[in-house]
Design an enzyme around this catalytic site. Sequence first.
Site, mmCIF file in Angstrom:
data_model
loop_
_atom_site.group_PDB
_atom_site.id
_atom_site.type_symbol
_atom_site.label_atom_id
_atom_site.label_comp_id
_atom_site.label_asym_id
_atom_site.label_seq_id
_atom_site.Cartn_x
_atom_site.Cartn_y
_atom_site.Cartn_z
ATOM 1 N N GLU A 114 37.704 1.198 49.491
ATOM 2 C CA GLU A 114 37.715 1.053 48.065
ATOM 3 C C GLU A 114 37.682 2.131 47.280
ATOM 4 O OE1 GLU A 114 35.306 0.638 50.125
ATOM 5 O OE2 GLU A 114 33.502 0.385 49.136
ATOM 6 N N ARG A 115 37.630 3.306 47.883
ATOM 7 C CA ARG A 115 37.648 4.572 46.986
ATOM 8 C C ARG A 115 39.349 5.174 46.879
ATOM 9 N NH1 ARG A 115 32.679 8.037 49.639
ATOM 10 N NH2 ARG A 115 32.605 6.231 51.063
ATOM 11 N N LYS A 130 41.495 -3.893 55.268
ATOM 12 C CA LYS A 130 40.650 -3.778 54.392
ATOM 13 C C LYS A 130 40.466 -2.397 54.431
ATOM 14 C CE LYS A 130 36.986 -2.958 53.297
ATOM 15 N NZ LYS A 130 36.723 -1.686 52.271
ATOM 16 N N PHE A 135 37.781 6.156 53.657
ATOM 17 C CA PHE A 135 38.377 6.840 52.692
ATOM 18 C C PHE A 135 39.025 8.146 52.965
ATOM 19 C CE2 PHE A 135 34.785 9.759 52.546
ATOM 20 C CZ PHE A 135 35.323 10.774 52.166
ATOM 21 N N SER A 171 31.370 5.298 58.906
ATOM 22 C CA SER A 171 30.078 5.928 59.057
ATOM 23 C C SER A 171 29.308 5.285 60.233
ATOM 24 C CB SER A 171 29.207 6.193 57.792
ATOM 25 O OG SER A 171 29.068 4.968 57.326
ATOM 26 N N CYS A 225 36.323 13.719 60.182
ATOM 27 C CA CYS A 225 35.569 13.384 61.306
ATOM 28 C C CYS A 225 35.762 14.135 62.499
ATOM 29 C CB CYS A 225 35.795 12.016 62.098
ATOM 30 S SG CYS A 225 37.600 11.693 62.758
#
Length: 499
Positions: free
Chosen positions: A175-176, A172, A148, A225, A280
């Site tokens: 989804e957030r 893909k 995200f 993650s 990150c």
Amino acid sequence: MRIIDHYIGSSAVASGARMGDVFDPNSGQVQAQVRLGGAAELDRAVALAKAAQPAWAATNPQRRARVMFKFKELVEREIDDLARILSSEHGKVLADSRGDIQRGLEVIEFCCGAPHLLKGEFSHGAGPGIDVWAHRLPVGIGAGITPFNFPAMIPLWMAGVALVTGNAFILKPSERDPSLPVRLGELFVEAGLPKDILHVVHGDKEMVDAILDHPDIAAVSFVGSSDVAHYISSRGWANGKRVQAMGGAKNHAVVMPDADLDAVVRDLAGAAFGSAGERCMALPVVVPVGDATAEALRAKLLPAIAALRLGTSTDPDADYGPVVTAAHRARIEHYIQMGVDEGAELVVDGRGFSLQGHEGGFFIGPSLFDHVKPHMQSYQEEIFGPVLQIVRAADFEEALRLPSEHQYGNGVALFTRNGHAAREFAARVNVGMVGINVPIPVPVAYHSFGGWKRSAFGDIGQHGMEGVQFWTKRKTMTGRWPDGGVGDSGSAFVIPTMG
Ligand code: NAD
């Protein structure tokens, strides 16, 4: 309620009944729902990609590069609108969203050089009448699964290089915050990409598993993650795919006694609290060398933290905005409590912050811990929020050991005026990306990005020449045209040498 559909074959596809909530982090309200797909939607995208990819691979690289040039132009034209879409779902402030898009565009600029990048190698006269040459071909169909926190930059790291090297690509996104990746897909098509070459499918684990198990997907690039990165690499490799999987991080800033502390504090404020710490390559740990450095640094950090301004993602004066979801804020608060329970000194507590007029928003103030010890779980794990931990080191060797022995090895920064110390640190630290007086050492697009240890599974980085390598496979030819024609040399029963 707005529904975010899949983008398959250049059309919005309203397939699948499962839905996920997409929040407005400024208000805390659900602002849209995204379809959570699976094998059915993926099969549809892969079938279209499979039919279209050979023609795209056969298109000369100069023409493919022209799509990148055009895409860059379109994104630059729309960057303010794109940044608004990004900020509205992620929560980062608009200037930071423009930076997220711009860093992605820098990879697109790199991709504009595809004809040069794909030129191949040739050895004339490798043996008597023998030439050897190698060139790189697309892997076929690639997939990207993205986090995200950089909904523009990371999809573009992958899509740019995968597409320009002749692959079809299935994204893909998280989804957030899935809206911007769809818009980027539309802009690729507007820029001239053939319509079945890029698809954006939405979903969670179900869609990810469908990607990992699909026999027609040759390569999977993942960023997210570490536990998920490990899972993705194991399952992808077990299915015979090429996989690169970048994971979490806990980057240290080591501050030598001779560092310019005012500059360090300016850099740290941005790198620890910018984007609410959801990077990150953030710097959530600072390691002052020697107690005098620690005391001086702490004294300068306190007013800098007090001056930080939280606001909505559209507030031009805000330093950072809300975090992405209430669940993520609760996770950050859990780690703050853990630090307290483990005995670290919570010097500034960001919990309980509320922004007037936006009380439902996912805001969390900046936190500062001192006297954090290496054995603490709150130090060993990634918090991914606006929390800075001071871990005091007695000397250079102890400071060098901390990032070197940490489970994550994404980035590290050293602040010093001493060239010898900098050189020694850069050579010996067990971390993949090193900054010397540079707080967020994300390599430029024509170098490659990737950490070490639990920050990356697989050894090929993102973008730069390693990106080209990841999205292509090498074919090496050896040919001979002996004087007098082919086939006049009899059988050879020993391994041929160039002797
Ligand atoms: P995440 O791992 O929760 O999600 C990443 C992607 O994996 C999403 O697309 C998600 O749908 C999917 N996913 C989530 N759980 C899954 C599961 N159990 N099985 C299969 N797929 C799953 O990560 P996030 O919260 O979106 O992003 C933040 C994380 O990403 C942080 O750990 C951060 O350090 C890391 N990150 C790393 C880099 C890097 O280059 N090393 C860059 C950016 C972010």
